[in-house]
Design a protein around this motif. Structure first.
Motif, short mmCIF file in Angstrom:
data_model
loop_
_atom_site.label_atom_id
_atom_site.label_comp_id
_atom_site.label_asym_id
_atom_site.label_seq_id
_atom_site.Cartn_x
_atom_site.Cartn_y
_atom_site.Cartn_z
N ALA A 1 -3.48 -0.79 -2.16
CA ALA A 1 -4.33 0.14 -2.39
C ALA A 1 -3.39 1.46 -2.49
O ALA A 1 -2.24 1.62 -1.91
CB ALA A 1 -5.22 0.61 -1.33
N ASP B 1 0.99 -1.14 -0.15
CA ASP B 1 0.20 0.02 -0.04
C ASP B 1 1.00 1.20 -0.06
O ASP B 1 2.08 1.18 0.54
CB ASP B 1 -1.10 0.01 1.19
N SER C 1 -7.02 0.07 -6.64
CA SER C 1 -6.85 -1.04 -5.46
C SER C 1 -7.45 -2.31 -5.90
O SER C 1 -8.12 -2.62 -6.85
CB SER C 1 -7.44 -0.23 -4.27
#
Length: 356
Positions: free
Chosen positions: A234, A159, A215
């Motif tokens: 994400a 992420d 994502s």
């Protein structure tokens, strides 16, 4: 054995952060022979200004690179849509190829490149360098030493916070092809082909084209392994400590935060791959291994992160080219990864689990 003469196609982020520094750090193994910079002129060249002291040649066309009999290896770092076309041309010309991710847009293209490489007896090496991240090497070591036997749950995340828009749709657009290629390759390295793929893709930031994902969540199941593999990424994550791995067996677990150090060390700290401390993590970033004792007590301990080393990737490819070793990251593994991406797209679009 003479150094392998490498030509880099492109002079952007990938070339200057992930490839050229590591080639230059191995002068007994590689020579930086050529950089293809399409916009270079006799009076203005990024490549010449930055690497001219190495004696590198600057080319402006692919044809010029492939016609050069001195070039042994072509490193393809141009934008995704050209990966297949440029790699096909280089392999067909009898050059070894290192190809950035995603290797292609489709699994059929990957299979075609594999076939051409085999026909011409040259090495085709996908650049899935994240197998050489310190966090993954550490986790792999724990698994190989049986520290997480009876594996039940494997979660791998990458992420970050990004501001660029997604799109346009089509081709290899989207984070599943981007960061997802790395996470999928790591899963393939550990577990092989899955039995089924379940996916959810989203454009959570509502930036760019809504059909292009920023994502994803991917679930992989295996025929002869009870582990549930979850891969997710994400581009809208703001956290002081980003989760990297949460891996659980019946009686133990490994949790790791943070990302590999090599990219920021090159980009922001001005470090070179042979500098002391390169690829190493501070103790504050080490992962935690927790296990339950026979009397039911839970014990946790820090696990020192094995240093990351993209140098080892390049050493491994050199061994394959010189006939002294075999590829760690094979094109066959990359082809499996492309089929997983294709299955994930179908799973998301049709809202179902796809048999692999």
């Amino acid at each position: 054995m003479a150094p392998i003469r490498a030509a880099i196609l492109g002079i952007g982020f990938s070339a200057t952060v992930f490839h050229i520094p590591f080639i230059l750090a191995l002068p007994d193994v590689y020579t930086l022979h050529t950089i293809m910079e399409r916009k270079a002129t006799p009076s203005k060249s990024i490549a010449r200004d930055k690497y001219g002291s190495t004696g590198v040649k600057v080319a402006t066309t692919l044809e010029e690179v492939l016609a050069d009999k001195e070039v042994d290896l072509v490193v393809v770092t141009v934008k995704d849509p050209a990966h297949f076309e440029y790699s096909k041309a280089a392999l067909s010309a009898g050059k070894h190829v290192i190809l950035e991710k995603p290797v292609t847009t489709t699994s059929a293209e990957a299979r075609e490149l594999i076939s051409i490489a085999q026909k011409n007896n040259v090495v085709f090496a996908p650049y899935h360098n994240r197998r050489f991240d310190g966090d993954f090497r550490t986790l792999r070591s724990l698994l190989e030493r049986g520290k997480l036997s009876d594996l039940v749950d494997f979660e791998s995340r990458y992420d970050t916070r990004a501001t660029w828009p997604m799109g346009p749709p089509g081709g290899s657009a989207g984070i599943l092809y981007g960061l997802g290629s790395h996470l999928i390759d790591q899963a393939v390295a550990l577990f092989g082909e899955p039995r089924s793929v379940t996916a959810l893709l989203d454009n959570g930031r509502r930036e760019g084209h809504p059909e292009v994902d920023d994502s994803f969540i991917l679930h992989l199941r295996y025929a002869n392994n009870p582990v549930l593999v979850t891969l997710r990424s994400a581009l809208h994550s703001v956290k002081s400590r980003q989760v990297r791995f949460i891996v659980r067996s019946l009686n133990a677990s490994f949790t790791k935060y943070g990302l590999d150090t090599q990219e920021p060390q090159v980009m922001f700290q001005g470090m070179a791959p042979l500098d002391p401390g390169f690829g190493e993590e501070p103790e504050s970033s080490w992962g935690e291994f927790a296990y339950q004792t026979s009397d039911g007590q839970t014990v946790s301990e820090k696990v020192q992160t094995i240093p990351g080393s993209y140098l080892d990737y390049y050493k491994n490819v050199a061994g394959a080219i010189n006939g002294t070793g075999v590829l760690e990251v094979t094109p066959e593994h990359a082809e499996i990864g492309m089929r997983i991406i294709e299955a994930a797209k179908v799973s998301h679009q049709e809202k179902r689990t796809v048999d692999f």
